[in-house]
Design a protein around this motif. Sequence first.
Motif, short mmCIF file in Angstrom:
data_model
loop_
_atom_site.label_atom_id
_atom_site.label_comp_id
_atom_site.label_asym_id
_atom_site.label_seq_id
_atom_site.Cartn_x
_atom_site.Cartn_y
_atom_site.Cartn_z
N HIS A 20 47.31 41.66 36.81
CA HIS A 20 46.56 42.73 36.15
C HIS A 20 46.55 42.53 34.64
CE1 HIS A 20 50.70 44.15 36.43
NE2 HIS A 20 50.47 44.84 35.35
N ASP A 21 47.64 42.03 34.09
CA ASP A 21 47.69 41.72 32.66
C ASP A 21 46.78 40.55 32.32
OD1 ASP A 21 49.54 43.76 32.12
OD2 ASP A 21 51.24 42.41 32.46
N TYR A 24 43.19 41.76 32.52
CA TYR A 24 42.84 42.57 31.36
C TYR A 24 42.57 41.69 30.14
CZ TYR A 24 43.07 45.96 27.61
OH TYR A 24 42.78 46.70 26.49
N GLU A 25 43.46 40.73 29.91
CA GLU A 25 43.30 39.85 28.76
C GLU A 25 42.04 38.99 28.89
OE1 GLU A 25 47.00 37.75 28.41
OE2 GLU A 25 48.11 39.61 28.05
N LEU A 27 39.36 39.73 30.56
CA LEU A 27 38.23 40.64 30.39
C LEU A 27 37.99 40.91 28.91
CD1 LEU A 27 36.09 42.49 31.64
CD2 LEU A 27 37.84 44.27 31.73
N GLN A 28 39.06 41.16 28.17
CA GLN A 28 38.94 41.42 26.74
C GLN A 28 38.38 40.22 25.98
OE1 GLN A 28 39.43 44.47 25.25
NE2 GLN A 28 39.53 45.04 27.40
N PRO A 34 33.86 42.59 34.49
CA PRO A 34 34.64 43.74 34.96
C PRO A 34 34.58 43.82 36.49
CG PRO A 34 33.01 44.41 33.32
CD PRO A 34 32.74 42.98 33.64
#
Length: 92
Positions: A20-21, A24-25, A27-28, A34
């Motif tokens: 999940h981390d 997220y990274e 995606l950023q 997404p």
Amino acid sequence: MLLMVPVSLPLLVSGKDNDHDVAYEALQRGQILPLSKILSQTATQVSGEVIKVELDSKRLEYKLKVLSANGQVRKVRVDARNGKLLSIKDDD
């Protein structure tokens, strides 16, 4: 075909090494789409209810398990970078 995602059950990105981390990274940084976009694109080709989502952080692929209306579980692989459907396989 409609991919139904139950509102009452949260979708979790699961897997090893805190995916999940990683998701997220990525995606950023704009490396992956997404999850909501992946699910809507996949819904046009696979019908059923998503029961599991996992990110392969090395290949940048989402692995979905989808429960079809007839009770069959299907494994679906999707390129996380562009949403391209890579494979659909019945779970044995």
